[in-house]
Design an enzyme around this catalytic site. Structure first.
Site: not given
Length: 180
Positions: A62, A132
């Protein structure tokens, strides 16, 4: 923190410098001053947590396209995963090359992913957690993906067959995606 360059320009492993005593240890995982001194992005727009229940779960590859490109800092506080960065920057000497590293709860490493790179991972243990920090907000209209098994990159995923979401399985290969 200890910043170690990877073969991809601008991508770093970030290690801890624990201060130990009889209770355990304390370590800084993020410091804007230290990241700035290393020449890395310091903006944190959002943080996310991903939990994968089963070994072999593969997420990616991604990235967000311009104008919403994002840098990421990835850490694995529980379980283990193979983390992969794919350099999609046409002006990079590492264009179309990848780097992979195991992140796990024992080595406590983080991986800094610079803007212009795709990111993916595969879990190596059940019940793996991924943390993240991103420099940009999520913009669905800029979300992109590259096929996890594109032969142009030769990424060796350790658990086959992988557990995939239908979206990740449907991403195009690089040649047909128009990615750059």
């Amino acid at each position: 923190m200890i910043f170690t360059e990877t073969p991809l320009p601008g991508a770093y492993l970030v290690g801890l410098e624990p201060r130990e005593d009889s209770r355990g240890f304390f370590a800084r995982t993020w410091c804007a001053r230290e990241f700035a001194a290393a020449g890395l992005e310091t903006r944190v727009a959002q943080c996310s947590l991903s939990v994968s229940l089963r070994r072999g779960t593969l997420r990616g590859l991604h990235y967000q396209a311009a104008p919403h490109q994002e840098a990421k800092l990835i850490r694995c506080p529980r379980g283990a995963l193979l983390d992969v960065i794919l350099d999609l920057r046409p002006d990079s000497p590492a264009f179309r090359q990848h780097f992979s590293v195991e992140l796990n709860q024992h080595n406590r490493l983080a991986l800094y992913v610079p803007t212009g790179c795709a990111h993916g991972f595969q879990t190596l243990e059940d019940d793996t957690e991924i943390w993240y920090q991103m420099s940009e907000f999520h913009h669905p209209e800029s979300a992109r993906g590259i096929r996890w098994d594109d032969p142009a990159f030769g990424i060796l995923w350790p658990v086959m067959p992988p557990i995939l979401h239908e979206r990740d399985a449907a991403y195009p290969d690089f040649a047909t995606s128009g990615s750059t």
